[in-house]
Write an enzyme that holds these catalytic residues in place. Structure first.
Site, PDB file in Angstrom:
ATOM      1  N   LYS A   1      43.015  33.474  39.083  1.00  0.00           N
ATOM      2  CA  LYS A   1      41.819  34.322  38.953  1.00  0.00           C
ATOM      3  C   LYS A   1      42.228  35.783  38.696  1.00  0.00           C
ATOM      4  O   LYS A   1      41.593  36.486  37.908  1.00  0.00           O
ATOM      5  CB  LYS A   1      40.951  34.237  40.217  1.00  0.00           C
ATOM      6  CG  LYS A   1      40.253  32.899  40.414  1.00  0.00           C
ATOM      7  CD  LYS A   1      39.241  32.555  39.328  1.00  0.00           C
ATOM      8  CE  LYS A   1      37.941  33.309  39.451  1.00  0.00           C
ATOM      9  NZ  LYS A   1      36.962  32.896  38.395  1.00  0.00           N
TER      10      LYS A   1
ATOM     11  N   THR B   1      36.778  36.748  42.367  1.00  0.00           N
ATOM     12  CA  THR B   1      36.826  36.465  43.796  1.00  0.00           C
ATOM     13  C   THR B   1      37.584  37.545  44.559  1.00  0.00           C
ATOM     14  O   THR B   1      38.500  38.168  44.007  1.00  0.00           O
ATOM     15  CB  THR B   1      37.529  35.106  44.018  1.00  0.00           C
ATOM     16  OG1 THR B   1      37.850  34.958  45.395  1.00  0.00           O
ATOM     17  CG2 THR B   1      38.832  34.992  43.233  1.00  0.00           C
ATOM     18  N   ASP B   2      37.228  37.702  45.820  1.00  0.00           N
ATOM     19  CA  ASP B   2      37.957  38.668  46.657  1.00  0.00           C
ATOM     20  C   ASP B   2      39.395  38.208  46.921  1.00  0.00           C
ATOM     21  O   ASP B   2      40.236  38.999  47.350  1.00  0.00           O
ATOM     22  CB  ASP B   2      37.227  38.893  47.993  1.00  0.00           C
ATOM     23  CG  ASP B   2      37.002  37.640  48.816  1.00  0.00           C
ATOM     24  OD1 ASP B   2      37.425  36.547  48.388  1.00  0.00           O
ATOM     25  OD2 ASP B   2      36.403  37.750  49.910  1.00  0.00           O
ATOM     26  N   GLU B   3      39.675  36.919  46.655  1.00  0.00           N
ATOM     27  CA  GLU B   3      41.018  36.406  46.948  1.00  0.00           C
ATOM     28  C   GLU B   3      42.091  37.056  46.075  1.00  0.00           C
ATOM     29  O   GLU B   3      43.272  36.984  46.400  1.00  0.00           O
ATOM     30  CB  GLU B   3      41.053  34.883  46.796  1.00  0.00           C
ATOM     31  CG  GLU B   3      40.127  34.209  47.781  1.00  0.00           C
ATOM     32  CD  GLU B   3      40.421  32.735  48.008  1.00  0.00           C
ATOM     33  OE1 GLU B   3      41.469  32.249  47.573  1.00  0.00           O
ATOM     34  OE2 GLU B   3      39.573  32.080  48.641  1.00  0.00           O
TER      35      GLU B   3
ATOM     36  N   TYR C   1      45.541  29.345  43.054  1.00  0.00           N
ATOM     37  CA  TYR C   1      44.150  29.614  42.643  1.00  0.00           C
ATOM     38  C   TYR C   1      43.910  31.109  42.434  1.00  0.00           C
ATOM     39  O   TYR C   1      43.458  31.543  41.375  1.00  0.00           O
ATOM     40  CB  TYR C   1      43.167  29.075  43.702  1.00  0.00           C
ATOM     41  CG  TYR C   1      41.792  29.698  43.599  1.00  0.00           C
ATOM     42  CD1 TYR C   1      40.967  29.398  42.530  1.00  0.00           C
ATOM     43  CD2 TYR C   1      41.346  30.626  44.551  1.00  0.00           C
ATOM     44  CE1 TYR C   1      39.709  30.005  42.408  1.00  0.00           C
ATOM     45  CE2 TYR C   1      40.098  31.222  44.440  1.00  0.00           C
ATOM     46  CZ  TYR C   1      39.285  30.918  43.370  1.00  0.00           C
ATOM     47  OH  TYR C   1      38.065  31.517  43.237  1.00  0.00           O
TER      48      TYR C   1
ATOM     49  N   ILE D   1      35.538  25.209  28.385  1.00  0.00           N
ATOM     50  CA  ILE D   1      35.644  26.604  27.915  1.00  0.00           C
ATOM     51  C   ILE D   1      36.940  26.828  27.129  1.00  0.00           C
ATOM     52  O   ILE D   1      37.084  27.839  26.452  1.00  0.00           O
ATOM     53  CB  ILE D   1      35.526  27.653  29.056  1.00  0.00           C
ATOM     54  CG1 ILE D   1      36.570  27.410  30.159  1.00  0.00           C
ATOM     55  CG2 ILE D   1      34.115  27.698  29.620  1.00  0.00           C
ATOM     56  CD1 ILE D   1      36.702  28.585  31.140  1.00  0.00           C
TER      57      ILE D   1
HETATM   58  C1  LIG Z   1      38.163  22.835  53.529  1.00  0.00           C
HETATM   59  C2  LIG Z   1      38.643  23.447  54.830  1.00  0.00           C
HETATM   60  C3  LIG Z   1      38.831  24.807  54.956  1.00  0.00           C
HETATM   61  N1  LIG Z   1      39.275  25.342  56.116  1.00  0.00           N
HETATM   62  C4  LIG Z   1      39.429  26.819  56.185  1.00  0.00           C
HETATM   63  C5  LIG Z   1      40.296  27.427  55.107  1.00  0.00           C
HETATM   64  C6  LIG Z   1      39.660  28.799  54.912  1.00  0.00           C
HETATM   65  O1  LIG Z   1      40.215  29.720  55.848  1.00  0.00           O
HETATM   66  C7  LIG Z   1      38.185  28.585  55.224  1.00  0.00           C
HETATM   67  C8  LIG Z   1      37.312  28.397  54.009  1.00  0.00           C
HETATM   68  O2  LIG Z   1      37.944  27.441  53.175  1.00  0.00           O
HETATM   69  P1  LIG Z   1      37.341  27.021  51.761  1.00  0.00           P
HETATM   70  O3  LIG Z   1      35.941  26.577  51.962  1.00  0.00           O
HETATM   71  O4  LIG Z   1      38.305  26.083  51.126  1.00  0.00           O
HETATM   72  O5  LIG Z   1      37.259  28.419  50.992  1.00  0.00           O
HETATM   73  P2  LIG Z   1      38.396  29.541  50.675  1.00  0.00           P
HETATM   74  O6  LIG Z   1      39.737  28.934  50.632  1.00  0.00           O
HETATM   75  O7  LIG Z   1      38.191  30.681  51.596  1.00  0.00           O
HETATM   76  O8  LIG Z   1      37.970  29.923  49.197  1.00  0.00           O
HETATM   77  C9  LIG Z   1      36.583  30.023  48.800  1.00  0.00           C
HETATM   78  O9  LIG Z   1      36.159  31.365  48.769  1.00  0.00           O
HETATM   79  C10 LIG Z   1      36.679  32.184  47.740  1.00  0.00           C
HETATM   80  C11 LIG Z   1      36.090  33.560  47.915  1.00  0.00           C
HETATM   81  O10 LIG Z   1      36.683  34.175  49.013  1.00  0.00           O
HETATM   82  C12 LIG Z   1      36.434  31.561  46.387  1.00  0.00           C
HETATM   83  O11 LIG Z   1      37.040  32.344  45.391  1.00  0.00           O
HETATM   84  C13 LIG Z   1      36.994  30.147  46.342  1.00  0.00           C
HETATM   85  O12 LIG Z   1      36.731  29.544  45.100  1.00  0.00           O
HETATM   86  C14 LIG Z   1      36.376  29.346  47.453  1.00  0.00           C
HETATM   87  O13 LIG Z   1      36.943  28.048  47.468  1.00  0.00           O
HETATM   88  O14 LIG Z   1      38.135  27.386  56.025  1.00  0.00           O
HETATM   89  C15 LIG Z   1      39.494  24.548  57.250  1.00  0.00           C
HETATM   90  O15 LIG Z   1      39.886  25.056  58.316  1.00  0.00           O
HETATM   91  N2  LIG Z   1      39.305  23.197  57.120  1.00  0.00           N
HETATM   92  C16 LIG Z   1      38.893  22.611  55.964  1.00  0.00           C
HETATM   93  O16 LIG Z   1      38.757  21.358  55.922  1.00  0.00           O
END
Ligand SMILES: Cc1cn([C@H]2C[C@H](O)[C@@H](COP(=O)(O)OP(=O)(O)O[C@H]3O[C@H](CO)[C@@H](O)[C@H](O)[C@H]3O)O2)c(=O)[nH]c1=O
Length: 352
Positions: A163, A134-136, A159, A61
């Site tokens: 955004k 994203t809500d983040e 990140y 992009i």
């Molecule tokens: C990968 C991983 C994550 N986690 C935790 C961190 C977060 O509190 C939760 C979810 O992690 P993630 O799956 O990486 O997603 P998170 O950081 O919330 O972000 C996601 O959700 C967002 C929307 O809220 C999106 O904008 C992002 O692109 C997307 O990656 O789980 C763990 O405890 N262990 C892990 O191995």
């Protein structure tokens, strides 16, 4: 017939959106652009191969020449920008690529759309740019309250900062040049085709393979889970009916602590695979993510009241469907993690 430029079409939400739109509309043309990074896999679009309503273009992009040539060739009605570096952990170790793709890439798309759509002092009719955000960008909540569209932006990670910055450029193009835009801000998506670095597919894959389940911190961080198809429906509704220049939050009041998600996956797979090796002993509490946001919770009142959107899939149903999908698509998991399929398909598309 409406024409869409879908960026990030081979990623998780982008590919789900391609399926959703091709299923929903008979007459439609999708030009699907994707750089095919580690998280964008043509394996995700296997199901639409041969469908003439969809054209795949490999590219970035950020590439001005390529993107403007696509606008010239196809006269898009909509741009839906899913393309992004999306993984928070990666942004902590490597923030620059997040600025490049998420900020500069968005500005490039906006410039190309403006050049194509703003002619002789006015905007062409029926055009719209949608930024999938994203809500983040709102930061982190305490125990109480929800993110509203009016909540001030307060991103914490590289990140979410990228955004938020992109969102501000989108609004700047609206406020400065009158560009027709909408921004959607969703909570955590889950469902088919999600790259197994994100919590749910990572845990499913690790549980199946009896690998440790890394839970960050105390496991009590809360995310608001949204089934990806409900998100796709929301984006389509915003493209069709969203008021110009408005932001719409998309979430389903499906808040769960991470440890609840992990235990749900363990229990489901234990019962379904009848495997005693699958148990809570696999959980390993590990060092917390730096700057880890404690809680996200979305208030979706605006999109419900204005556009009639509501999430159709409860978490209980969505997680079972998701686990089913990953169990049935073991080959997909192997291919996206090994990268084999991507190379095979890249070659195939190059020869077309
Ligand atoms: C990968 C991983 C994550 N986690 C935790 C961190 C977060 O509190 C939760 C979810 O992690 P993630 O799956 O990486 O997603 P998170 O950081 O919330 O972000 C996601 O959700 C967002 C929307 O809220 C999106 O904008 C992002 O692109 C997307 O990656 O789980 C763990 O405890 N262990 C892990 O191995």
């Amino acid at each position: 017939m409406k024409r869409y430029l879908i960026t990030g079409c081979a990623g998780f939400i982008g590919s789900n959106f391609v399926y959703y739109m091709l299923n929903k509309y008979k007459e439609i043309q999708l030009v699907n652009l994707d750089k095919l990074t580690y998280a964008g896999n043509l394996e995700n679009l296997k199901g639409v191969e041969g469908d003439e309503r969809h054209i795949f273009v490999q590219g970035d992009i950020c590439d001005r020449e390529l993107v403007s040539s696509l606008f010239e060739k196809y006269d898009f009605d909509y741009v839906i920008n899913f393309a992004a570096e999306s993984h928070v952990d990666r942004s902590i170790t490597n923030p620059e690529i997040f600025v490049e793709t998420n900020v500069l890439g968005t500005v490039n798309l906006l410039q190309c759309a403006k050049n194509a759509w703003f002619k002789d002092g006015k905007w062409a009719e029926g055009k719209k740019y949608i930024q999938v955000s994203t809500d983040e960008v709102y930061g982190s909540l305490g125990e109480e309250g929800y993110f509203m569209e009016t909540t001030p932006l307060c991103p914490h990670s590289p990140y979410s900062s990228s955004k938020a910055s992109a969102d501000m450029f989108v609004m700047a193009f609206h406020d400065t040049y009158g560009m027709p835009v909408n921004i959607t801000r969703c909570s955590n998506n889950y469902g088919p085709y999600q790259f197994p670095e994100k919590l749910i597919p990572l845990m499913i894959n690790n549980v199946k393979n009896h690998k440790q389940l890394p839970v960050y911190g105390d496991g009590m961080n809360v995310r608001d889970w949204l089934y990806v198809e409900d998100h796709c429906k929301a984006i389509d509704m915003v493209a069709e009916g969203g008021r110009d220049g408005e932001v719409y939050n998309v979430g389903g009041h499906n808040e769960r602590p991470n440890i609840f998600i992990v235990k749900t996956i363990i229990n489901q797979l234990h019962d379904r695979l009848k495997d005693e090796g699958i148990n809570e002993g696999l959980i390993k509490y590990v060092a917390d993510r730096l700057g880890h946001d404690r809680r996200y919770g979305i208030d979706p009142t605006k999109i419900k009241e204005e556009l009639g959107w509501y999430p159709e899939t409860t978490f209980e149903v969505g997680i079972v469907k998701t686990i089913d999908w990953y169990l049935a698509n073991e080959e997909w998991m192997n291919n996206v993690t090994s990268g084999n399929y991507q190379k095979y398909y890249e070659e195939m598309y190059k020869n077309k």
